[in-house]
Design a protein around this motif. Structure first.
Motif, PDB file in Angstrom:
ATOM      1  N   ILE A 121     -11.241  15.208  18.416  1.00 32.74           N
ATOM      2  CA  ILE A 121     -11.685  14.670  17.132  1.00 32.74           C
ATOM      3  C   ILE A 121     -11.903  13.168  17.215  1.00 32.74           C
ATOM      4  N   GLU A 122     -11.002  12.466  17.886  1.00 37.46           N
ATOM      5  CA  GLU A 122     -11.181  11.023  18.043  1.00 37.46           C
ATOM      6  C   GLU A 122     -12.488  10.713  18.780  1.00 37.46           C
ATOM      7  N   ARG A 158     -15.447  11.532  16.301  1.00 39.76           N
ATOM      8  CA  ARG A 158     -15.597  10.505  15.263  1.00 39.76           C
ATOM      9  C   ARG A 158     -16.199   9.222  15.829  1.00 39.76           C
ATOM     10  N   ARG A 192     -20.324  16.431  16.520  1.00 37.58           N
ATOM     11  CA  ARG A 192     -19.436  17.567  16.281  1.00 37.58           C
ATOM     12  C   ARG A 192     -19.254  18.245  17.634  1.00 37.58           C
ATOM     13  N   ALA A 251     -10.457  17.842   9.824  1.00 39.95           N
ATOM     14  CA  ALA A 251     -11.695  17.650  10.591  1.00 39.95           C
ATOM     15  C   ALA A 251     -12.002  18.833  11.507  1.00 39.95           C
ATOM     16  N   ALA A 279     -22.978  10.455  11.461  1.00 38.87           N
ATOM     17  CA  ALA A 279     -21.677  10.099  10.898  1.00 38.87           C
ATOM     18  C   ALA A 279     -21.249  10.992   9.735  1.00 38.87           C
ATOM     19  N   PRO A 326     -18.757  14.298  11.615  1.00 37.72           N
ATOM     20  CA  PRO A 326     -18.139  14.374  12.944  1.00 37.72           C
ATOM     21  C   PRO A 326     -16.856  15.184  12.869  1.00 37.72           C
ATOM     22  N   GLY A 327     -16.551  15.862  13.931  1.00 38.16           N
ATOM     23  CA  GLY A 327     -15.331  16.648  13.952  1.00 38.16           C
ATOM     24  C   GLY A 327     -15.356  17.705  15.032  1.00 38.16           C
TER      25      GLY A 327
END
Length: 177
Positions: free
Chosen positions: A59-60, A63, A68, A105, A163, A166-167
């Motif tokens: 996830i970091e 992002r 994705r 997320a 943006a 994201p995830g």
């Protein structure tokens, strides 16, 4: 992956010494050679999988990149015994904190077993590298990693979404062989 769960089972007196030995070897293994290969091959996105677990670190990355990431959980390598200990409830506190912090997320398919999801949130001690690679470089990087004595597995794909979303998506059996 699975070092946090295995060490939790060890502390509770419920871990097989063989599983503990494999987890210890995994934790002691350095990511140096794999990271050198990644840099030499021009990889621009990578992270070591540690306390945030695979989910948190993915996830970091998503992002930071505005993408994705779709992970096929059937392709993620887990240490022997880790799933058994997770099923038995040997879950470290960090796993629960990771889930609480990152789950908003994450989109999880109904095909992902709860135990596998626990393993993906498991806080790791040196759980290897998560490397984002352009599709045309995957084979070359895997050959270079193999030549350096490192194993590698393609576990997912990246979708450009900008943006706004994201995830991470988690599914089972979604990548072609």
């Amino acid at each position: 992956l699975g070092t946090g769960i295995i060490t939790t089972a060890l502390r509770a007196g419920g871990a097989d010494p063989e599983h503990v030995s494999a987890a210890t070897a995994s934790m002691a293994r350095l990511n140096r050679d794999a990271s050198v290969v990644a840099v030499e091959m021009g990889v621009e996105g990578a992270t070591d999988v540690t306390g945030f677990g695979l989910v948190g670190h993915a996830i970091e990355m998503a992002r930071a990149s505005g993408v994705r990431i779709h992970i096929d959980v059937d392709r993620v390598p887990f240490l022997a015994g880790a799933a058994t200990y997770a099923e038995a409830g040997f879950l470290p506190g960090g796993l629960r904190r990771n889930r609480d912090y990152f789950q908003s997320a994450v989109t999880v398919s109904k095909t992902v077993p709860p135990t596998t999801l626990d393993l993906l949130y498991d806080p790791e001690t040196s759980g290897g590298l998560l490397i984002g690679v352009r599709p045309e470089l995957v084979s070359s990087i895997q050959r270079a990693l193999g030549a350096a004595g490192e194993s590698s597995t393609v576990i997912g794909i990246v979708q450009s979404v900008g943006a706004q979303d994201p995830g991470l998506n988690l599914d089972a059996g979604t990548l072609p062989s």
